[in-house]
Scaffold this motif. Structure first.
Motif, PDB file in Angstrom:
ATOM      1  N   SER A 163       0.806  -0.927  -0.018  1.00 39.70           N
ATOM      2  CA  SER A 163       0.175   0.025   0.049  1.00 39.70           C
ATOM      3  C   SER A 163       0.921   1.399   0.049  1.00 39.70           C
ATOM      4  N   VAL A 164       0.281   2.439  -0.251  1.00 43.83           N
ATOM      5  CA  VAL A 164       1.042   3.634  -0.582  1.00 43.83           C
ATOM      6  C   VAL A 164       0.366   4.673   0.030  1.00 43.83           C
ATOM      7  N   ASN A 165       0.963   5.423   0.871  1.00 49.14           N
ATOM      8  CA  ASN A 165       0.402   6.786   1.529  1.00 49.14           C
ATOM      9  C   ASN A 165       0.330   8.020   0.318  1.00 49.14           C
ATOM     10  N   SER A 166      -0.810   8.339   0.069  1.00 52.83           N
ATOM     11  CA  SER A 166      -0.842   9.386  -1.132  1.00 52.83           C
ATOM     12  C   SER A 166      -0.097  10.659  -0.555  1.00 52.83           C
ATOM     13  N   ASN A 167      -0.143  10.955   0.735  1.00 57.43           N
ATOM     14  CA  ASN A 167       0.425  12.245   1.033  1.00 57.43           C
ATOM     15  C   ASN A 167       2.120  12.179   1.430  1.00 57.43           C
ATOM     16  N   THR A 168       2.536  10.915   1.860  1.00 58.01           N
ATOM     17  CA  THR A 168       4.104  10.696   2.302  1.00 58.01           C
ATOM     18  C   THR A 168       4.476  10.162   1.106  1.00 58.01           C
ATOM     19  N   LEU A 169       3.774   9.426   0.159  1.00 60.33           N
ATOM     20  CA  LEU A 169       4.331   8.358  -0.447  1.00 60.33           C
ATOM     21  C   LEU A 169       5.053   7.279  -0.097  1.00 60.33           C
ATOM     22  N   ALA A 170       4.872   6.987   1.243  1.00 62.85           N
ATOM     23  CA  ALA A 170       5.571   5.798   1.888  1.00 62.85           C
ATOM     24  C   ALA A 170       4.976   4.496   1.271  1.00 62.85           C
ATOM     25  N   LEU A 171       5.606   3.663   1.049  1.00 62.78           N
ATOM     26  CA  LEU A 171       5.187   2.318   0.797  1.00 62.78           C
ATOM     27  C   LEU A 171       5.448   1.252   1.912  1.00 62.78           C
ATOM     28  N   THR A 172       4.221   0.385   2.117  1.00 60.58           N
ATOM     29  CA  THR A 172       4.222  -0.524   3.339  1.00 60.58           C
ATOM     30  C   THR A 172       4.028  -1.794   2.751  1.00 60.58           C
ATOM     31  N   LEU A 173       4.748  -2.906   3.190  1.00 62.37           N
ATOM     32  CA  LEU A 173       4.806  -4.089   2.789  1.00 62.37           C
ATOM     33  C   LEU A 173       4.538  -4.954   4.195  1.00 62.37           C
ATOM     34  N   HIS A 213      11.768 -13.690   2.898  1.00 61.79           N
ATOM     35  CA  HIS A 213      13.015 -13.484   2.476  1.00 61.79           C
ATOM     36  C   HIS A 213      13.296 -13.329   1.008  1.00 61.79           C
ATOM     37  N   SER A 214      12.498 -13.658   0.139  1.00 59.77           N
ATOM     38  CA  SER A 214      12.615 -13.219  -1.251  1.00 59.77           C
ATOM     39  C   SER A 214      12.269 -11.615  -1.528  1.00 59.77           C
ATOM     40  N   ASP A 215      11.783 -10.819  -0.364  1.00 57.74           N
ATOM     41  CA  ASP A 215      11.734  -9.637  -0.646  1.00 57.74           C
ATOM     42  C   ASP A 215      12.854  -8.877  -0.043  1.00 57.74           C
ATOM     43  N   SER A 216      13.889  -9.530  -0.071  1.00 56.94           N
ATOM     44  CA  SER A 216      15.237  -8.843   0.061  1.00 56.94           C
ATOM     45  C   SER A 216      15.650  -8.227  -1.114  1.00 56.94           C
ATOM     46  N   GLY A 217      16.327  -7.021  -1.351  1.00 57.99           N
ATOM     47  CA  GLY A 217      16.729  -6.603  -2.645  1.00 57.99           C
ATOM     48  C   GLY A 217      16.404  -5.011  -2.651  1.00 57.99           C
ATOM     49  N   ILE A 218      16.559  -4.519  -3.822  1.00 62.16           N
ATOM     50  CA  ILE A 218      16.609  -2.904  -3.972  1.00 62.16           C
ATOM     51  C   ILE A 218      15.047  -2.430  -4.376  1.00 62.16           C
ATOM     52  N   TYR A 219      14.558  -1.413  -3.758  1.00 66.67           N
ATOM     53  CA  TYR A 219      13.378  -0.725  -4.091  1.00 66.67           C
ATOM     54  C   TYR A 219      13.706   0.655  -4.636  1.00 66.67           C
ATOM     55  N   ARG A 220      12.558   0.889  -5.592  1.00 66.63           N
ATOM     56  CA  ARG A 220      12.928   2.074  -6.307  1.00 66.63           C
ATOM     57  C   ARG A 220      11.580   2.946  -6.277  1.00 66.63           C
ATOM     58  N   GLU A 244      16.037   5.397  -4.380  1.00 70.05           N
ATOM     59  CA  GLU A 244      16.093   4.023  -4.126  1.00 70.05           C
ATOM     60  C   GLU A 244      16.519   3.693  -2.846  1.00 70.05           C
ATOM     61  N   THR A 245      16.327   2.496  -2.227  1.00 71.35           N
ATOM     62  CA  THR A 245      16.745   1.935  -1.023  1.00 71.35           C
ATOM     63  C   THR A 245      16.810   0.315  -1.059  1.00 71.35           C
ATOM     64  N   SER A 246      17.392  -0.242  -0.088  1.00 76.27           N
ATOM     65  CA  SER A 246      17.470  -1.651  -0.154  1.00 76.27           C
ATOM     66  C   SER A 246      16.747  -2.162   1.116  1.00 76.27           C
ATOM     67  N   LEU A 247      16.322  -3.363   1.379  1.00 78.92           N
ATOM     68  CA  LEU A 247      15.821  -4.104   2.168  1.00 78.92           C
ATOM     69  C   LEU A 247      16.292  -5.580   2.320  1.00 78.92           C
ATOM     70  N   GLN A 248      16.833  -5.804   3.625  1.00 82.10           N
ATOM     71  CA  GLN A 248      17.345  -7.137   3.714  1.00 82.10           C
ATOM     72  C   GLN A 248      16.619  -7.883   4.837  1.00 82.10           C
ATOM     73  N   VAL A 249      15.721  -8.878   4.228  1.00 82.33           N
ATOM     74  CA  VAL A 249      15.022  -9.758   5.032  1.00 82.33           C
ATOM     75  C   VAL A 249      15.525 -11.055   5.526  1.00 82.33           C
ATOM     76  N   GLU A 250      15.853 -11.305   6.900  1.00 86.05           N
ATOM     77  CA  GLU A 250      16.663 -12.410   7.157  1.00 86.05           C
ATOM     78  C   GLU A 250      15.755 -13.570   6.847  1.00 86.05           C
ATOM     79  N   LYS A 251      16.498 -14.616   6.294  1.00 84.54           N
ATOM     80  CA  LYS A 251      16.020 -15.732   5.893  1.00 84.54           C
ATOM     81  C   LYS A 251      15.780 -16.764   7.443  1.00 84.54           C
TER      82      LYS A 251
END
Length: 397
Positions: free
Chosen positions: A83-93, A98-105, A119-126
């Motif tokens: 989901s995305v906040n229309s005011n702050t543009l923040a993305l919530t997952l 573990h497969s969600d680890s990677g680069i977000y743009r 862009e930023t990155s996320l590491q989800v510990e397996k």
């Protein structure tokens, strides 16, 4: 007037977006997450929502969600997760994997036709698990074993198994309160096997294995081979023992070390010197224990025949026996034990008769002398002597 209005509008846009022109959007890099967690990608300098025409979030090159003119479109792969906040543009997952680890743009298209990115990155510990067990050798009936699990991720349950079957507590198997480790004391050979620890959460499960080896023996030493063999044949004696690790062997013959250290003792061609006791000693270099088994072997003549040596021995034995008997007979004869016995027997039979016959002849000759008027005839003594001598010669013959 129209020119002034347009100039005013341009200046207003410049005042609002001047700080973004030629600049990327700054997105906070979130801390490492675990599977099942929630992450929110926030911006340090979000542009005014009134100036945004299109907002798009990507995972690598995969489009996650798009917001355009107030309408949100999700990728089916992220349904009910993004989901995305229309005011702050923040993305919530939600429900991270573990497969969600990677680069977000993030890509933002403004009403002025500008495209802003960040862009930023996320590491989800397996979810992970590993097992640590004893390093020293374990000896049956003497040692204790502790197996401990270590892991990362959102762990909701822990399960222990052995050789793919559930491992249950007992007098010798005790689990820790958090079920993260198991202790076995004292260990038995039946405790040998592959132990599995399974970490589970709603999204994933991971398994770690550890092989436990219990050393024991040697015991049950046995020797396989023939007990009686023919002369001149090949013989193999095989020694075995129950032992972990495998036992080493040593062979002895009639108490003398043979120098053979394999599990098989082989005689290429038997002779009589190979008859005797064969001892096999099994030794375990971990338990420092040993056990011995004895096997008796008899070498005989093939088919029941006699060898030249055996025949010579028998002949010598017979000659010795015959010589002994002959010597005994000679001794008895010289000591007159046999003649005395025979004369006594003849004295009761023919010997008595011989003594009577001369008496009858003497009477007869006496009568003749009386009839003829001759003088005395000394017949009795000579005839008796002749008769006696004759009788003695007959006996001796």
């Amino acid at each position: 007037m129209m020119v002034s209005y347009r100039l005013y509008w341009t200046l207003w846009i410049l005042s609002c977006f001047g700080q973004y022109l030629g600049q990327d959007l700054q997105i906070h890099e979130p801390p490492n997450k675990e599977e099942g967690d929630i992450v929110v990608f926030t911006l340090d300098n979000p542009p005014p929502s009134t100036s945004i025409l299109i907002t798009q979030w990507f995972f690598g090159t995969l489009l996650i969600i798009t917001v355009a003119s107030g309408v949100t479109t999700e990728n089916p792969a992220y349904k009910d997760r993004a989901s995305v906040n229309s005011n702050t543009l923040a993305l919530t997952l939600l429900n991270l994997r573990h497969s969600d680890s990677g680069i977000y743009r993030l890509s933002v298209t403004t009403s002025a036709g500008e495209t802003l990115t960040g862009e930023t990155s996320l590491q989800v510990e397996k979810l992970s698990v590993s097992l640590i067990g004893p390093e020293e050798p374990l000896i049956e009936g003497e040692s204790s074993a502790n197996i401990t699990s270590e892991g990362n991720g959102n762990i909701t349950s822990v399960q222990w198994m052995k050789n793919n079957s559930s491992l249950s507590p007992s007098n010798s198997i005790i689990f820790s309160p958090d079920f993260r480790s198991v202790s076995i004391s004292p260990v038995q050979r039946s405790d040998s096997g592959e132990y599995q620890c399974i970490y589970t959460n709603p999204f994933n499960s991971e398994t770690a294995t550890y092989s436990l080896i219990i050393n024991y023996g040697p015991e049950g030493v046995s020797i396989k081979g023939q007990d009686v063999v023919d002369l001149g044949v090949r013989v193999s004696l095989s020694c075995s023992a129950n032992s972990v690790p495998s036992a080493s062997f040593r062979w002895m013959f009639n108490g003398t070390d043979t120098g053979v250290t394999t599990d098989t003792f082989t005689i290429d061609k038997t002779d009589f010197t190979h008859s005797g006791d064969y001892d096999c000693t099994a030794w375990n270099n971990v338990t420092n224990r040993s056990a011995t088994q004895r096997h008796a072997l008899l070498v005989k003549v093939s088919g029941g025949g006699l060898t030249t040596g055996a025949i010579v021995g028998i002949v010598i034995g017979v000659l010795v026996a015959v010589s002994g008997i002959c010597g005994l007979i000679v001794y008895l004869i010289k000591t007159k034990k046999i003649p005395v016995l025979n004369k006594e027997q003849k004295g009761q039979g023919s010997g008595a008769q011989s003594r009577q016959e001369p008496d009858s002849h003497y009477e007869e000759m006496t009568n003749i002398q009386k009839t003829r008027g001759d003088g005395p005839v000394p017949v009795k003594k000579s005839q008796s002597a002749i008769y006696v001598n004759f009788g003695q010669n007959e006996y001796e013959n």
